[in-house]
Design a protein around this motif. Structure first.
Motif, PDB file in Angstrom:
ATOM      1  N   SER A 110       2.781  11.008  -1.810  1.00 33.31           N
ATOM      2  CA  SER A 110       2.566   9.814  -0.990  1.00 33.31           C
ATOM      3  C   SER A 110       1.996   8.677  -1.822  1.00 33.31           C
ATOM      4  O   SER A 110       2.205   7.502  -1.500  1.00 33.31           O
ATOM      5  CB  SER A 110       1.639  10.132   0.191  1.00 33.31           C
ATOM      6  N   VAL A 124       1.952   4.908   1.583  1.00 30.85           N
ATOM      7  CA  VAL A 124       1.961   5.431   2.946  1.00 30.85           C
ATOM      8  C   VAL A 124       0.962   6.582   3.058  1.00 30.85           C
ATOM      9  O   VAL A 124       0.529   7.164   2.057  1.00 30.85           O
ATOM     10  CB  VAL A 124       3.360   5.912   3.372  1.00 30.85           C
ATOM     11  N   GLU A 125       0.631   6.925   4.292  1.00 35.15           N
ATOM     12  CA  GLU A 125      -0.209   8.083   4.580  1.00 35.15           C
ATOM     13  C   GLU A 125       0.676   9.247   5.026  1.00 35.15           C
ATOM     14  O   GLU A 125       1.794   9.047   5.516  1.00 35.15           O
ATOM     15  CB  GLU A 125      -1.215   7.741   5.686  1.00 35.15           C
ATOM     16  N   GLN A 126       0.156  10.464   4.877  1.00 28.88           N
ATOM     17  CA  GLN A 126       0.948  11.638   5.211  1.00 28.88           C
ATOM     18  C   GLN A 126       1.315  11.710   6.688  1.00 28.88           C
ATOM     19  O   GLN A 126       2.293  12.355   7.057  1.00 28.88           O
ATOM     20  CB  GLN A 126       0.197  12.911   4.796  1.00 28.88           C
ATOM     21  N   ASP A 127       0.560  11.046   7.555  1.00 32.18           N
ATOM     22  CA  ASP A 127       0.857  11.091   8.987  1.00 32.18           C
ATOM     23  C   ASP A 127       1.732   9.922   9.445  1.00 32.18           C
ATOM     24  O   ASP A 127       1.855   9.675  10.650  1.00 32.18           O
ATOM     25  CB  ASP A 127      -0.441  11.120   9.807  1.00 32.18           C
ATOM     26  N   GLU A 128       2.359   9.216   8.500  1.00 31.27           N
ATOM     27  CA  GLU A 128       3.153   8.045   8.851  1.00 31.27           C
ATOM     28  C   GLU A 128       4.658   8.279   8.719  1.00 31.27           C
ATOM     29  O   GLU A 128       5.422   7.344   8.479  1.00 31.27           O
ATOM     30  CB  GLU A 128       2.733   6.857   7.988  1.00 31.27           C
ATOM     31  N   ARG A 136       0.844  -1.206   0.000  1.00 32.30           N
ATOM     32  CA  ARG A 136       0.000   0.000   0.000  1.00 32.30           C
ATOM     33  C   ARG A 136       0.868   1.241   0.000  1.00 32.30           C
ATOM     34  O   ARG A 136       2.035   1.208   0.410  1.00 32.30           O
ATOM     35  CB  ARG A 136      -0.911   0.012   1.229  1.00 32.30           C
ATOM     36  N   ARG A 143       7.429   5.356   8.471  1.00 27.94           N
ATOM     37  CA  ARG A 143       8.160   5.279   7.196  1.00 27.94           C
ATOM     38  C   ARG A 143       9.653   5.431   7.417  1.00 27.94           C
ATOM     39  O   ARG A 143      10.470   4.744   6.767  1.00 27.94           O
ATOM     40  CB  ARG A 143       7.620   6.355   6.243  1.00 27.94           C
TER      41      ARG A 143
END
Length: 297
Positions: free
Chosen positions: A197, A157-161, A155, A165
């Protein structure tokens, strides 16, 4: 018009350097814009300043950057010059000599690049048998399908990860020495142009832990997507995860308009693993770097 020089003063200058790299990109050009973003922001830093032992200077004609020198340390110079303005290469090398007090210095150039005669005239000598990077390209019309790996989910990544990461990157690269990719550094990467992202892919195990990653940088102006970097945590290697996340990110880049992918692994035999991975996907070598060195009295 005359050429002017200025020292690096922050993100705006980096963006102008990236614009030059995009404008002059070719299979034999030294940098893709994404490489500059990764090199600059994947470490803790003052975004507006330089580290104690590094320097960047830019050369412009009017408002357009036509060359830059990036002294990553007093003994190491990275540079790129617009092929339409080869005279700037001499200015870059002179600037580096004035700035650096290292008795032995190295500079990296693409084999056959117009900066090579300038380096030779300045006393540098090539090391063609030494370690080097090899530019590989892949026509994304020939991109193989993503292979699924049992027990893992792929998947973006999300911006808050940023913390997660950064952690998976450190896990993958720990064997090469301590990584400088902190949570804060990766947050900088995620805010840098041309990061998306949607092109930053990870593999998660059945405990939802991130165990492999691949970041792709798409330059819309050229349609070229750079793969940089890729990694897999040691405990999960040998399953094809690095290749799977790379393919997933490249398929998404093609959906977003990319037509060509680039990656630049080591081309020498001291570190062959990444090169084998990319060639198995379909990448083929098109150009290489050469390190030039000189000793000063």
């Amino acid at each position: 018009m005359p050429t002017t020089r200025s020292d690096f003063s922050g993100p705006r200058d980096l963006r102008e350097m990236q614009a030059m790299c995009s404008r002059v990109w070719s299979p034999t050009a030294r940098f893709h814009p994404g490489q500059l973003a990764w090199n600059r922001y994947s470490q803790p830093l003052d975004r507006d300043g330089m580290g104690r032992d590094e320097a960047i200077s830019l050369w412009r004609i009017g408002d357009e950057v036509v060359g830059f020198g990036w002294a990553e340390s007093p003994d190491w110079l990275e540079l790129q010059v617009d092929p339409d303005h080869p005279q700037v290469a001499g200015d870059v090398v002179d600037w580096f000599e004035d700035w650096s007090d290292a008795p032995q210095q190295s500079a990296v150039a693409m084999a056959g690049d117009g900066v090579e005669p300038v380096l030779r005239e300045a006393g540098f000598r090539p090391e063609p048998d030494g370690w080097h990077f090899s530019h590989h390209l892949l026509d994304l019309r020939e991109l193989p399908p993503v292979h699924r790996v049992a027990g893992y989910v792929l998947r973006p990544v999300e911006q808050d990860e940023a913390a997660l990461r950064a952690a998976v990157h450190r896990a993958a690269w720990s064997g090469l020495g301590p990584s400088r990719v902190t949570t804060g550094a990766y947050a900088q990467v995620m805010h840098a142009w041309p990061y998306r992202s949607a092109l930053d892919w990870v593999a998660c195990d059945d405990q939802r832990q991130l165990v492999a990653s691949a970041l792709v940088w798409l330059d819309e102006a050229t349609g070229v997507a750079l793969v940089e970097p890729v990694g897999c945590a040691p405990a999960h290697r040998g399953r094809g995860l690095a290749g799977a996340v790379t393919l997933a990110a490249l398929h998404r880049s093609r959906e977003l308009g990319a037509h060509t992918a680039q990656v630049s692994p080591r081309g020498d035999d001291d570190y062959p693993g990444p090169r084998r991975l990319y060639q198995a996907i379909g990448f083929r070598p098109v150009a290489r770097t050469v390190t030039w060195t000189r000793s000063l009295p």
